[in-house]
Every structure is written in structure tokens, then in C-alpha cells.
Design an enzyme around this catalytic site. Sequence first.
Site: not given
Ligand SMILES: O=C(CSC(=O)[C@H](Cc1ccccc1)CC(F)(F)F)c1ccccc1
Ligand SMILES: [Zn+2]
Length: 157
Positions: A47, A52, A100-101, A142-143, A146
Site C-alpha cells: 500500500g 509518503q 511502513c515504508l 493504515h493508508e 497517513h
Molecule cells: O510489504 C510490507 C512493507 S510495509 C507496507 O507495505 C505498508 C502497508 C502495510 C503493511 C502491513 C500492514 C498494514 C499496512 C505500506 C506503507 F508503508 F506505504 F504504508 C509489509 C509489512 C508488513 C506486513 C506485510 C507487508
Molecule cells: Zn505507512
Amino acid sequence: HEHIGIALRGEKVLSLRAEAAEDPSGPLIRQLAKDMLIAMKTHGGVGIAAPQIRVSKRVLIIHSKPNERYPDAPEMEPVIMVNPEIISYSECFDSMWEGCLSVPGLRGLVPRQTGVSVRYHDLTGKEQEACLQGFPARIFQHEFDHLEGILFPLRVA
Ligand SMILES: O=C(CSC(=O)[C@H](Cc1ccccc1)CC(F)(F)F)c1ccccc1
Ligand SMILES: [Zn+2]
């Protein structure tokens, strides 16, 4: 393609309430969505939200796909949402590990509602509604945070 950088925790743009997009189907928002998709794919996220990539506009993308932490996450096409609104939440909560990135190297257990009903505009400017459950609902919340200037560590139990 030039490397689209991700804003990191501490940068002001991530703490602002993002502005509504005036023209969801206009060229500016279409280019923004393209850049967000590239940044999300480059950094391997599921996401991303416009702040971001340092654009304080109410645009987010959810792209659930199986990953090492959630191997049974549903595979979906990226959904681009302009000016999303939350219509209602489910009553049930659960906690999942989030990342989160913009907060590299940190994982946190975050309690959130398991389902959410949302209204948004797509890139054609058409109003859409969606009921999200499970991992897509998790990513959306989560998004959406943001867009409100909220990062997940603030919600860690
Ligand atoms: O790919 C990621 C990296 S973090 C990620 O993709 C965020 C989205 C997200 C991941 C996991 C749970 C909720 C949201 C995107 C961001 F950073 F732009 F918000 C990930 C991390 C934890 C669980 C599963 C996947
Ligand atoms: Zn995030």
C-alpha cells in the site's frame, strides 16, 4: 525511471492532514497515482499514501498480495482511491503486525477494526463504494491514517 523517494518519520509532510484532490480525474492526480504505484512497487509495499512521496493530497493505493508475513493475504489488483471516506467500521477488532515504508526497520502490533466500508472516487472521477475485510481493510486503515498525519507507531497497543 528516477528513484521516487519515500518520506521518513519526522518529515512534516507525514504529520499534516492531506488536502482533498479537487479534480479526481484530472492529469495531476493521474500522474500522482502513477508515481505512487512506481514508489510502492520499487519499495515492495502492499500500500502507499500520497504524503509518503511528499504530496499532501488525499490519494491512497491498496495492493494486498501474499507476502512472507501474511502468505495467505488475498491477491488483488492495486486499488487507487481519491478522497476516500470511511462510511462505517465493523465492531470487531484484531491486532496484526504492521510495517511502513516511512518507518523502516520497525514492526508493530496494531489493533484495528477487521472491516471497513469506504466511499471514494476512482481515476475516472466516478464515485465508488467498497466493503473491505481482513488484510485489505488493514492496509486501507493504515493508508487512511497517513492522510490524517498518523503513523502506525502511534497506534501500537
Ligand atoms: O510489504 C510490507 C512493507 S510495509 C507496507 O507495505 C505498508 C502497508 C502495510 C503493511 C502491513 C500492514 C498494514 C499496512 C505500506 C506503507 F508503508 F506505504 F504504508 C509489509 C509489512 C508488513 C506486513 C506485510 C507487508
Ligand atoms: Zn505507512
